[in-house]
Scaffold this active site. Structure first.
Site, PDB file in Angstrom:
ATOM      1  N   HIS A  67       0.847  -1.198   0.000  1.00  0.00           N
ATOM      2  CA  HIS A  67       0.000   0.000   0.000  1.00  0.00           C
ATOM      3  C   HIS A  67       0.887   1.255   0.000  1.00  0.00           C
ATOM      4  CE1 HIS A  67      -3.283   2.732   1.036  1.00  0.00           C
ATOM      5  NE2 HIS A  67      -2.577   3.167   2.068  1.00  0.00           N
ATOM      6  N   GLU A  70     -10.622   2.294   3.385  1.00  0.00           N
ATOM      7  CA  GLU A  70      -9.333   1.636   3.622  1.00  0.00           C
ATOM      8  C   GLU A  70      -9.574   0.363   4.416  1.00  0.00           C
ATOM      9  OE1 GLU A  70      -5.840   4.901   3.185  1.00  0.00           O
ATOM     10  OE2 GLU A  70      -6.560   4.608   5.227  1.00  0.00           O
ATOM     11  N   THR A  83      -3.844   0.373   5.707  1.00  0.00           N
ATOM     12  CA  THR A  83      -4.514  -0.357   4.630  1.00  0.00           C
ATOM     13  C   THR A  83      -3.747  -1.616   4.265  1.00  0.00           C
ATOM     14  OG1 THR A  83      -5.221   1.783   3.816  1.00  0.00           O
ATOM     15  CG2 THR A  83      -5.479  -0.064   2.310  1.00  0.00           C
ATOM     16  N   ARG A  86       3.818  10.587  -5.331  1.00  0.00           N
ATOM     17  CA  ARG A  86       5.210  10.981  -5.638  1.00  0.00           C
ATOM     18  C   ARG A  86       5.801   9.962  -6.614  1.00  0.00           C
ATOM     19  NH1 ARG A  86       4.572  10.718  -0.299  1.00  0.00           N
ATOM     20  NH2 ARG A  86       5.431   8.633  -0.413  1.00  0.00           N
ATOM     21  N   LYS A 101      -9.186  12.291   7.038  1.00  0.00           N
ATOM     22  CA  LYS A 101      -9.383  11.018   7.725  1.00  0.00           C
ATOM     23  C   LYS A 101     -10.337  11.114   8.918  1.00  0.00           C
ATOM     24  CE  LYS A 101      -5.903   8.758   5.617  1.00  0.00           C
ATOM     25  NZ  LYS A 101      -5.993   7.442   5.007  1.00  0.00           N
ATOM     26  N   GLN A 141      -6.993  14.965   1.185  1.00  0.00           N
ATOM     27  CA  GLN A 141      -5.701  14.443   1.661  1.00  0.00           C
ATOM     28  C   GLN A 141      -4.536  14.985   0.823  1.00  0.00           C
ATOM     29  OE1 GLN A 141      -5.640  10.154   1.635  1.00  0.00           O
ATOM     30  NE2 GLN A 141      -3.587   9.990   2.488  1.00  0.00           N
ATOM     31  N   ASP A 145     -11.069   2.833   7.509  1.00  0.00           N
ATOM     32  CA  ASP A 145     -10.550   4.185   7.743  1.00  0.00           C
ATOM     33  C   ASP A 145     -10.877   5.022   6.507  1.00  0.00           C
ATOM     34  OD1 ASP A 145      -9.091   6.312   8.848  1.00  0.00           O
ATOM     35  OD2 ASP A 145      -7.259   5.651   7.849  1.00  0.00           O
ATOM     36  N   TYR A 160      -1.904  17.098   3.147  1.00  0.00           N
ATOM     37  CA  TYR A 160      -1.075  16.159   3.898  1.00  0.00           C
ATOM     38  C   TYR A 160       0.367  16.602   4.131  1.00  0.00           C
ATOM     39  CZ  TYR A 160       1.865  13.872   0.317  1.00  0.00           C
ATOM     40  OH  TYR A 160       2.819  13.578  -0.612  1.00  0.00           O
TER      41      TYR A 160
END
Ligand code: CA
Length: 444
Positions: free
Chosen positions: A145, A210, A371, A154, A264, A251, A244, A255
């Site tokens: 994950h 999740e 996850t 990224r 979340k 996000q 979740d 984040y």
């Protein structure tokens, strides 16, 4: 690590017939705890033990059987709906209660007639979260994950260099944890539309689930005194399922640099039953680290953890859209994975790491596993992974497609343990399920 005992015997059967049903999550070898009230009566909360499709109501059970004094003492708080008090009992005491319940529910038990009056159909019960959850910490233990999500956020640097050394986690919100069946509104938040430089405020368009395990903590270490790997296993009470829910667009914008926040904290949903570590004992597996990967630091290492730190739990995600529900069509399975295969860290390592700086855990704290995605593309534990970041819709049996969740979608997570080769040496036990439906966003 819990040893196998007579409560795990595959030959045991219960006088509750549904406990022997094929594929039943709650045979007599399981005996998970949940907190409930009887729906029609709206009366006091109490703790019960799932057996087949029934619940043994420990409030009624306390008074109808002449239990040994120590068992009766432990049933007191359970009868009053307080699982936390029982979680704090020593492993010897908890094991004694499990043995007493197992004996009483076995075929031929002298207590059958009395306890048969203490059964409540699970379909008649209103469940709550199983215990008072003080703090909730969510981890990120599946390297598959972490890598596939990292690739989406990224592309040039998917797995950050700390991942193979540190069990990554963040502090979640305990206040918004609900029990299975509690639906919730799609969250609103700040979202940066693709190609733009300023965010908008809108309902999340990339709402996701999740697939996680919830681990319930039973230890309370003194602040400044870490829980070592030797004691970490005993800090765990049991496991449930955790969804979740995550707003991916919120996000992506919020984040950095401090991690997940409002993406979340709007809702997390747990299954009602906690399967104890003792019930999971037959399904332990060795913990191994791939050759070439850094071995865990000494504070994250123990012989017991290497021998049997992992747990063989099959996990599944199911989806039923509103169109499917209206047509009477069953939920469709989206993915399957396995906790032992998905997770780069064991639960004991999460306990040792969480406390190594002196942080104190409290009875009833909940850890999310992160996850649980497997190594294959179709084993992703979120839609973000299955739809490759929203680029490749998932096809459902009725022709509908999903990149992310739509209003009216019901997500169901399931989990169960069975012998790897399907041999009958251990009876299959299940975690039950956690389900909830996405409601439309609040207007205005
Ligand atoms: Ca998570």
């Amino acid at each position: 690590m819990t040893q196998l005992n007579q409560t795990h015997d595959a030959q045991l059967t219960s006088w509750v017939p549904s406990a022997q049903a094929l594929g039943c999550d709650f045979p007599i070898q399981n005996l998970p705890f949940g907190r409930f009230q009887i729906q029609a009566k709206q009366d006091d909360w109490r703790i019960g033990v799932a057996i087949g499709d029934q619940i043994l109501d420990l409030r009624s059970a306390l008074s109808v059987v002449a239990w040994p004094a120590e068992v009766a003492r432990m049933l007191g708080p359970l009868a009053a709906g307080d699982l936390n008090a029982h979680m704090a009992e020593s492993s010897v005491n908890r094991s004694a209660l499990r043995a007493a319940l197992s004996t009483s529910l076995q075929t031929g038990s002298a207590h059958q007639a009395a306890l048969a009056k203490c059964l409540v159909a699970q379909s008649d019960a209103q469940m709550s979260v199983p215990c008072r959850i003080g703090d909730y910490t969510d981890f990120f233990t599946s390297i598959h994950h972490a890598t596939s999500v990292g690739k989406l956020f990224r592309p040039d640097n998917p797995l950050l260099p700390n991942y193979k050394y540190v069990p990554i986690g963040y502090h979640g919100r305990a206040s918004s944890i609900n029990v299975s069946g509690t639906n919730f509104k799609r969250p609103l938040g700040q979202i940066l539309p693709p190609g733009q430089e300023t965010p908008v405020f809108a309902p999340s368009k990339r709402l996701d689930y999740e697939l996680e395990l919830a681990a319930y903590i039973r230890a309370s270490n003194v602040q400044g005194e870490p829980i070592s790997m030797v004691d970490a296993e005993d800090a765990l009470f049991g496991l449930g399922l955790l969804n979740d829910w995550s707003a991916r667009d919120v996000q992506a914008w919020e984040y950095q640099p401090l991690g997940p926040f409002l993406a979340k904290s709007f809702a997390s949903t747990v299954s009602p039953w906690v399967v104890t570590m003792e019930a999971l004992a037959p399904f332990r597996l060795p913990f191994t680290r791939a050759e070439g990967d850094p071995q865990p630091m000494p504070y994250l290492t123990s012989k017991a953890n290497s021998d049997s730190g992992a747990i063989n739990i099959t996990l599944e995600v199911w989806l039923q859209t509103k169109t499917m529900a209206d047509a009477g069509a069953p939920a469709a399975r989206l993915s399957t994975s396995n906790f032992a295969e998905a997770s780069y860290w064991t639960l004991a390592q999460l306990v040792a790491h969480h406390t190594v700086n002196g942080c104190n855990l409290q009875v009833g704290d909940m850890f999310g596993s992160g996850t649980q995605s497997g190594p294959k593309l179709d084993e992703g534990g979120s839609l973000l992974e299955l739809s490759k970041g929203g680029k490749q819709p998932v096809e459902l049996p009725n022709g509908e497609r999903r990149t992310f969740l739509e209003d009216g979608d019901t997500v169901i997570l399931r989990g169960y343990c069975q012998s790897p080769d399907g041999s009958p040496s251990h009876v299959r036990i299940g975690l039950g399920e956690v389900r909830a439906t996405v409601l439309p966003a609040r207007v205005g």
